[in-house]
Scaffold this motif. Structure first.
Motif, PDB file in Angstrom:
ATOM      1  N   SER A 191      -8.080   1.223  -3.940  1.00  0.00           N
ATOM      2  CA  SER A 191      -9.081   2.099  -3.327  1.00  0.00           C
ATOM      3  C   SER A 191      -9.389   3.352  -4.144  1.00  0.00           C
ATOM      4  N   ILE A 231      -9.586  -1.313 -12.381  1.00  0.00           N
ATOM      5  CA  ILE A 231      -9.492  -2.553 -11.584  1.00  0.00           C
ATOM      6  C   ILE A 231      -9.539  -3.769 -12.498  1.00  0.00           C
ATOM      7  N   PHE A 281      -9.227  -2.451  -0.654  1.00  0.00           N
ATOM      8  CA  PHE A 281     -10.422  -1.798  -1.163  1.00  0.00           C
ATOM      9  C   PHE A 281     -11.170  -1.079  -0.050  1.00  0.00           C
ATOM     10  N   GLN A 307     -16.599  -0.880  -2.308  1.00  0.00           N
ATOM     11  CA  GLN A 307     -16.171  -1.282  -3.649  1.00  0.00           C
ATOM     12  C   GLN A 307     -16.419  -2.760  -3.939  1.00  0.00           C
ATOM     13  N   ILE A 308     -16.552  -3.573  -2.889  1.00  0.00           N
ATOM     14  CA  ILE A 308     -16.612  -5.021  -3.099  1.00  0.00           C
ATOM     15  C   ILE A 308     -18.032  -5.570  -2.943  1.00  0.00           C
ATOM     16  N   TYR A 310      -9.010  -5.872   2.944  1.00  0.00           N
ATOM     17  CA  TYR A 310      -7.956  -6.310   2.029  1.00  0.00           C
ATOM     18  C   TYR A 310      -7.761  -7.821   2.150  1.00  0.00           C
TER      19      TYR A 310
END
Length: 296
Positions: free
Chosen positions: A38, A45, A61, A65-66, A227
């Motif tokens: 995170s 990453i 995360f 972020q994804i 997650y």
């Protein structure tokens, strides 16, 4: 091919049930470390995922972020075919420009206080003292429980007849005045954060504590986090996908082939099922790929 960061199936095990270890958590259910990504940037990453190789990695995360490609400034060695961007995407170039303007700052000159102003101030203070005799002041500061940072919160003093409200400033401080006549031995205050990732809180204060400046901590609920097992392959479009490249529809098979060859030339915005309705009413569409070709 540029790694596309996603978690296809978020883990159902609670993070609270996992043990805290260096760099993340340890899940007894899977006997596996869950790395906390995170606070890491894309390059950090990517380096961890590169070091893991073919080994599966679980991560924590922020949701923001994804479901996007990793933006890596330095070269990371991922096994992919390298080729030249050809006429498959020729002529499809997205260009944009932005002009930022900032208003000039002005400084007001200091004004010397006159006797009239001083007199006005004294009268104001007398009025304030008179007001304080009729009202009770409640004040304090509200911060996050996890980082201690100030929060934007609405503060409510709740009675059956009326709710008295105030709000925190940029530093998390609040001040609320209520009539003394409505005070009881115990009073109920409600703290409602504007950020959904923090929980609302109700606190009962005894009258001897109500006048003291309170430090209120609101619990972080992790609703902005996800997650699970990390997948860096871009999700393939299917016959139920709608692919729009530079405003024009493209066959999903052509898109899959082209993306795997020229992933670095594409700016892809993946729209999952729950947001499809904002772009089309067709029930057959389960996901949308809005794609732009990056300029050379």
């Amino acid at each position: 091919m540029t790694p596309y960061l996603r978690i296809e199936k978020p883990c159902e095990e609670s993070l609270e049930n996992m043990h805290l270890v260096s760099g993340g958590k340890f899940c007894d259910l899977c006997s596996k470390k869950v790395i906390d990504f995170s606070d890491l940037n894309d390059f950090e990453i990517a380096k961890i995922l590169e070091k893991a190789g073919d080994q599966k990695v679980c991560g924590i995360f922020y949701k923001k972020q994804i479901n996007r490609p990793l933006h890596i400034e330095k070269e990371i060695s991922y096994s992919s075919r390298k080729t030249t961007f050809t006429s498959v995407a020729a002529g499809l170039v997205l260009s944009a420009s932005m002009i930022n303007s900032y208003p000039a700052q002005t400084i007001k000159p200091a004004i010397e206080k006159s006797a009239t102003l001083e007199s006005s101030k004294r009268n104001s203070e007398k009025e304030e003292d008179k007001k304080d005799n009729d009202h009770f002041k409640i004040s304090g500061k509200i911060v996050s429980s996890n980082k201690g940072t100030p929060l934007s919160v609405k503060v409510n003093f709740i009675t059956v007849q009326k709710v008295y409200s105030s709000a925190t400033d940029k530093d998390g401080f609040y001040s609320l005045e209520i009539p003394k006549e409505i005070l009881k031995y115990e009073s109920l205050l409600e703290f409602v954060p504007t950020d959904y990732t923090f929980d609302r809180k109700l606190i009962i204060y005894k009258i001897e504590d109500l006048g003291k400046k309170q430090l209120v901590k609101l619990d972080y609920n992790r609703m902005d986090m996800v997650y699970g097992m990390i997948d860096t392959d871009f999700p393939n479009a299917s016959e139920k996908s709608l692919v729009i490249v530079n405003g024009k529809r493209l066959d999903y098979k052509s898109f899959n082939s082209s993306y795997r060859l020229y992933s670095t030339r594409y700016d892809v915005h993946y729209i999952p099922r729950e947001y499809v309705k904002f772009f089309t009413s067709k029930e057959t569409v389960e996901e949308i790929y809005i794609v732009f070709i990056k300029p050379k």
